[in-house]
Design a protein around this motif. Structure first.
Motif, PDB file in Angstrom:
ATOM      1  N   UNK A 199       0.961  -1.312   0.138  1.00 57.46           N
ATOM      2  CA  UNK A 199      -0.090  -0.081   0.034  1.00 57.46           C
ATOM      3  C   UNK A 199       0.881   1.238   0.135  1.00 57.46           C
ATOM      4  N   UNK A 200       1.968   1.343   0.705  1.00 58.96           N
ATOM      5  CA  UNK A 200       2.977   2.544   0.771  1.00 58.96           C
ATOM      6  C   UNK A 200       3.529   2.414  -0.579  1.00 58.96           C
ATOM      7  N   UNK A 201       3.798   1.347  -1.190  1.00 54.93           N
ATOM      8  CA  UNK A 201       4.402   1.709  -2.472  1.00 54.93           C
ATOM      9  C   UNK A 201       3.431   2.335  -3.440  1.00 54.93           C
ATOM     10  N   UNK A 202       2.225   1.684  -3.366  1.00 52.38           N
ATOM     11  CA  UNK A 202       1.222   2.268  -4.481  1.00 52.38           C
ATOM     12  C   UNK A 202       0.806   3.745  -4.143  1.00 52.38           C
ATOM     13  N   UNK A 203       0.951   4.273  -2.952  1.00 49.17           N
ATOM     14  CA  UNK A 203       0.549   5.207  -2.620  1.00 49.17           C
ATOM     15  C   UNK A 203       1.868   6.388  -3.126  1.00 49.17           C
ATOM     16  N   UNK A 204       3.021   5.936  -2.861  1.00 49.45           N
ATOM     17  CA  UNK A 204       4.064   6.828  -3.619  1.00 49.45           C
ATOM     18  C   UNK A 204       4.285   6.792  -4.913  1.00 49.45           C
ATOM     19  N   UNK A 205       3.796   5.673  -5.866  1.00 52.10           N
ATOM     20  CA  UNK A 205       3.827   5.820  -7.199  1.00 52.10           C
ATOM     21  C   UNK A 205       2.461   6.776  -7.525  1.00 52.10           C
ATOM     22  N   UNK A 206       1.294   6.561  -7.253  1.00 53.01           N
ATOM     23  CA  UNK A 206       0.449   7.383  -7.407  1.00 53.01           C
ATOM     24  C   UNK A 206       0.570   8.969  -7.198  1.00 53.01           C
ATOM     25  N   UNK A 207       1.353   9.294  -5.974  1.00 53.45           N
ATOM     26  CA  UNK A 207       1.825  10.670  -5.944  1.00 53.45           C
ATOM     27  C   UNK A 207       2.447  11.242  -7.040  1.00 53.45           C
ATOM     28  N   UNK A 208       3.402  10.370  -7.481  1.00 58.04           N
ATOM     29  CA  UNK A 208       4.191  10.703  -8.689  1.00 58.04           C
ATOM     30  C   UNK A 208       3.551  10.828 -10.030  1.00 58.04           C
ATOM     31  N   UNK A 209       2.510  10.119 -10.034  1.00 55.72           N
ATOM     32  CA  UNK A 209       1.710   9.826 -11.515  1.00 55.72           C
ATOM     33  C   UNK A 209       0.725  11.047 -11.696  1.00 55.72           C
ATOM     34  N   UNK A 210      -0.039  10.720 -10.524  1.00 55.41           N
ATOM     35  CA  UNK A 210      -1.340  11.608 -10.380  1.00 55.41           C
ATOM     36  C   UNK A 210      -1.751  11.679  -9.202  1.00 55.41           C
ATOM     37  N   UNK A 211      -1.415  12.554  -8.034  1.00 59.24           N
ATOM     38  CA  UNK A 211      -1.799  12.553  -6.879  1.00 59.24           C
ATOM     39  C   UNK A 211      -3.422  12.429  -6.492  1.00 59.24           C
ATOM     40  N   UNK A 212      -4.412  12.957  -7.432  1.00 58.29           N
ATOM     41  CA  UNK A 212      -5.862  12.908  -7.001  1.00 58.29           C
ATOM     42  C   UNK A 212      -6.432  11.606  -7.586  1.00 58.29           C
ATOM     43  N   UNK A 213      -5.528  10.815  -8.299  1.00 57.00           N
ATOM     44  CA  UNK A 213      -6.073   9.674  -9.096  1.00 57.00           C
ATOM     45  C   UNK A 213      -6.700   8.604  -8.269  1.00 57.00           C
ATOM     46  N   UNK A 214      -7.683   8.038  -8.441  1.00 59.12           N
ATOM     47  CA  UNK A 214      -8.270   6.861  -7.563  1.00 59.12           C
ATOM     48  C   UNK A 214      -7.689   5.867  -7.741  1.00 59.12           C
ATOM     49  N   UNK A 215      -7.004   4.791  -6.754  1.00 56.67           N
ATOM     50  CA  UNK A 215      -6.529   3.681  -7.031  1.00 56.67           C
ATOM     51  C   UNK A 215      -6.833   2.434  -6.058  1.00 56.67           C
ATOM     52  N   UNK A 216      -6.489   1.386  -6.363  1.00 55.31           N
ATOM     53  CA  UNK A 216      -6.998   0.472  -5.578  1.00 55.31           C
ATOM     54  C   UNK A 216      -5.728  -0.603  -5.454  1.00 55.31           C
ATOM     55  N   UNK A 217      -5.700  -1.704  -4.355  1.00 49.17           N
ATOM     56  CA  UNK A 217      -4.622  -2.683  -4.197  1.00 49.17           C
ATOM     57  C   UNK A 217      -5.336  -4.136  -4.391  1.00 49.17           C
ATOM     58  N   UNK A 218      -5.322  -4.844  -5.224  1.00 48.37           N
ATOM     59  CA  UNK A 218      -5.842  -6.119  -5.444  1.00 48.37           C
ATOM     60  C   UNK A 218      -4.899  -7.122  -5.527  1.00 48.37           C
ATOM     61  N   UNK A 219      -5.303  -8.350  -5.884  1.00 46.57           N
ATOM     62  CA  UNK A 219      -4.329  -9.509  -5.779  1.00 46.57           C
ATOM     63  C   UNK A 219      -4.688 -10.475  -6.952  1.00 46.57           C
ATOM     64  N   UNK A 220      -3.441 -11.026  -7.107  1.00 52.40           N
ATOM     65  CA  UNK A 220      -3.592 -12.088  -8.311  1.00 52.40           C
ATOM     66  C   UNK A 220      -2.965 -13.396  -7.939  1.00 52.40           C
ATOM     67  N   UNK A 221      -3.127 -14.408  -8.858  1.00 56.98           N
ATOM     68  CA  UNK A 221      -2.320 -15.624  -8.674  1.00 56.98           C
ATOM     69  C   UNK A 221      -2.602 -16.530  -7.529  1.00 56.98           C
ATOM     70  N   UNK A 222      -3.823 -16.375  -6.901  1.00 55.17           N
ATOM     71  CA  UNK A 222      -4.196 -16.987  -5.920  1.00 55.17           C
ATOM     72  C   UNK A 222      -4.167 -18.790  -6.115  1.00 55.17           C
ATOM     73  N   UNK A 223      -3.621 -19.376  -5.189  1.00 59.06           N
ATOM     74  CA  UNK A 223      -3.693 -21.002  -5.621  1.00 59.06           C
ATOM     75  C   UNK A 223      -4.161 -21.451  -4.199  1.00 59.06           C
ATOM     76  N   UNK A 224      -4.385 -22.841  -4.043  1.00 62.67           N
ATOM     77  CA  UNK A 224      -4.651 -23.396  -2.926  1.00 62.67           C
ATOM     78  C   UNK A 224      -6.050 -23.940  -2.544  1.00 62.67           C
TER      79      UNK A 224
END
Length: 328
Positions: A199-224
């Motif tokens: 989440x911290x990394x995503x916040x830092x990237x969004x701030x550099x790209x477009x601070x006001x843009x909406x973003x989400x953290x989601x998941x992939x490659x689940x198994x088991x």
């Protein structure tokens, strides 16, 4: 040999991947050894690899990264699950007279599979090689300016590939490999570090790209097995939820990965892309850090930092796996 901070070599440590069709099943058997993964699950994952000619991009991306590095040290490379195996590389380092190496691991975050397991791999390889060099794992770099700048640049490029009429409202959807909830709870000294760092990394990237843009953290490659809870939501489920909310476009940003290996290529470029096409949603995918110049220079910057304090032996413990644990 040159030296940097007392190191006389750099060791790149990675996951490894098959490079021809006949490699795929032996590679997968290495990945899941001791985990009781059913054969049918291995066959399912094998089909994903065979759909790409039996070749994972990860080994070539390691070669490309090593070729791009500008460090005053000899560079070695060893993998967890496929050639060149870490033990073989440590033996070669010992034969070459290496005494103390820094290990750069191609995983940026805290968790058992992205940190502790690599520490265990290094310890096991050293134990198998009498007279092995000392090997110091460099720190986690999820918030390093070089890593963030690389992802931000690739995210801007992906935004620019969207149609102009949907670009401004596009949602940034950051993705990472899902892990069992129990593993996330034990990640890092205070628990929960894996998700918090992402989440911290995503916040830092969004701030550099477009601070006001909406973003989400989601998941992939689940198994088991389905009865074992993993981090959610899944990226494809999330795209469907966004579509139901009226979101017309999105950029997938695989921030949990440093190279475009098979899970990125299949889970995002095939499965998530098919979901978006079915929904009529405009979708692009950002590249991983790869050989972006700022990511490459980050490695030299990590080498120049004071030697990191070793992780506590209790940090990021191995998960207790069910009888038919998750495959990869």
């Amino acid at each position: 040999m040159g030296s940097t901070n007392g190191y006389d070599a750099l060791l790149v440590v990675s996951f490894g991947g098959p490079e021809k069709p006949e490699d795929v099943m032996p590679f997968l058997e290495n990945v899941v050894r001791g985990r009781g993964v059913p054969r049918e699950r291995l066959l399912e994952v094998e089909a994903h690899y065979q759909g790409f000619g039996g070749v994972s991009p990860i080994n070539q991306q390691c070669r490309d990264l090593i070729a791009a590095l500008d460090v005053d040290l000899p560079v070695y490379w060893g993998n967890r699950n496929w050639h060149p195996f870490l033990e073989d590389t440590v033996r070669r380092m010992k034969d070459d007279g290496v005494r103390k190496a820094a290990a750069f691991v191609t995983a940026a975050y805290s968790s058992y599979s992205s940190c502790r397991q690599y520490l265990d791999d290094i310890a096991r390889a050293r134990a198998a090689v009498p007279g092995a060099p000392e090997i110091v794992k460099l720190r986690h770099y999820y918030d390093h300016p070089g890593f963030i700048a690389a992802i931000a640049d690739h995210t801007r490029e992906a935004l620019d590939r969207l149609p102009a009429d949907v670009r401004e409202q596009a949602r940034l959807v950051f993705t990472a490999h899902s892990i069992p909830v129990s593993m996330n709870r034990t990640a890092g000294p205070a628990g929960g570090a894996y998700e918090a760092q992402l989440r911290r990394a995503a916040e830092l990237v969004t701030t550099q790209v477009d601070e006001g843009r909406a973003w989400d953290l989601v998941w992939q490659s689940r198994s088991g097995p389905p009865q074992v809870p993993w981090l959610e939501p899944d990226v494809c489920d999330h795209l469907e939820a966004l579509h139901a909310e009226g979101v017309r476009s999105a950029v997938l940003v695989p921030i949990g990965f440093v190279s475009d290996h098979m899970e990125v290529a299949y889970d995002l470029d095939v499965e998530a892309a098919a979901t978006a096409e079915k929904l009529g949603m405009a979708l692009t995918r950002a590249s991983t850090a790869g050989t972006h110049p700022r990511f490459v220079s980050m490695v030299a910057e990590l080498l120049a930092e004071p030697e990191p304090v070793p992780c506590a032996a209790t940090c990021c413990p191995a998960p207790v796996r069910p009888a038919h644990g998750p495959g990869r």
